[in-house]
Design a protein around this motif. Structure first.
Motif, PDB file in Angstrom:
ATOM      1  N   UNK A 247      -3.956  12.237   8.862  1.00  0.00           N
ATOM      2  CA  UNK A 247      -4.685  11.530   9.918  1.00  0.00           C
ATOM      3  C   UNK A 247      -6.078  11.327   9.856  1.00  0.00           C
ATOM      4  N   UNK A 248      -6.766  10.291  10.291  1.00  0.00           N
ATOM      5  CA  UNK A 248      -8.105  10.148   9.990  1.00  0.00           C
ATOM      6  C   UNK A 248      -9.192  11.513  10.329  1.00  0.00           C
TER       7      UNK A 248
ATOM      8  N   UNK B  31     -16.375   8.824  12.143  1.00  0.00           N
ATOM      9  CA  UNK B  31     -15.471   8.015  12.864  1.00  0.00           C
ATOM     10  C   UNK B  31     -15.937   7.140  13.889  1.00  0.00           C
ATOM     11  N   UNK B  32     -15.581   5.847  13.685  1.00  0.00           N
ATOM     12  CA  UNK B  32     -15.955   4.940  14.778  1.00  0.00           C
ATOM     13  C   UNK B  32     -15.366   4.994  16.162  1.00  0.00           C
TER      14      UNK B  32
ATOM     15  N   UNK C 227     -11.347   0.015  16.460  1.00  0.00           N
ATOM     16  CA  UNK C 227     -11.925   1.303  15.398  1.00  0.00           C
ATOM     17  C   UNK C 227     -11.042   2.124  15.037  1.00  0.00           C
ATOM     18  N   UNK C 228      -9.867   2.559  15.787  1.00  0.00           N
ATOM     19  CA  UNK C 228      -8.823   3.393  15.374  1.00  0.00           C
ATOM     20  C   UNK C 228      -7.879   2.838  14.331  1.00  0.00           C
TER      21      UNK C 228
ATOM     22  N   UNK D 258      -9.264   2.886  11.141  1.00  0.00           N
ATOM     23  CA  UNK D 258      -9.461   4.134  10.491  1.00  0.00           C
ATOM     24  C   UNK D 258      -8.257   4.509   9.761  1.00  0.00           C
ATOM     25  N   UNK D 259      -7.060   4.113  10.602  1.00  0.00           N
ATOM     26  CA  UNK D 259      -5.853   4.223  10.014  1.00  0.00           C
ATOM     27  C   UNK D 259      -5.532   3.442   8.913  1.00  0.00           C
ATOM     28  N   UNK D 260      -6.173   2.049   8.878  1.00  0.00           N
ATOM     29  CA  UNK D 260      -6.092   1.392   7.412  1.00  0.00           C
ATOM     30  C   UNK D 260      -7.011   2.272   6.437  1.00  0.00           C
TER      31      UNK D 260
END
Length: 122
Positions: free
Chosen positions: A3-4, A74-75, A88-89, A92-94
């Motif tokens: 995960x991020x 992390x944004x 932003x989530x 982060x996953x991208x």
């Protein structure tokens, strides 16, 4: 599961090595171009193989620096607006998926190159 947050913790743990990998990247890149520029023969030689190894090392150092800088913060932890949290989530996953695809690429290319060279030598 990756995960991020896990990659963020890993990047924070190794963030002190960012400067080392950046300097290593430039060193390997300069050495690669020096060896590639001084190589005159079209035949496979030890110098050419060493140059390829330097190129793969430079690429790996570059991707490690990109990883460390990309996951330093992390944004989603900083956003207060629910819409920007979701945006932003998603980003982060991208980034997580891209890094999982990109980080092993130089190593995979090195293994393929070694098998090609062994196949040509036989």
């Amino acid at each position: 599961m990756v995960s991020p947050e896990i990659l963020h913790e890993l990047a924070l743990k190794h963030s002190d090595k960012t400067k080392f990998f950046a300097v290593s990247f430039f060193f390997f890149l300069v050495c690669f171009f020096y060896i590639a520029g001084s190589s005159t023969s079209q035949q496979l030689s030890l110098t050419g193989v060493f140059g390829l190894l330097l190129g793969f090392a430079a690429a790996q150092c570059f991707f490690i620096v990109c990883f460390l800088l990309s996951f330093k913060s992390l944004g989603s932890r900083e956003s207060t607006d629910p819409m920007w949290y979701l945006v932003s989530r998603g980003l982060e996953w991208v980034k997580t998926i891209l890094m999982l695809l990109v980080l092993p690429m130089p190593l995979i290319a090195l293994v393929i190159t070694v098998f090609v060279f062994i196949g040509q030598a036989i």
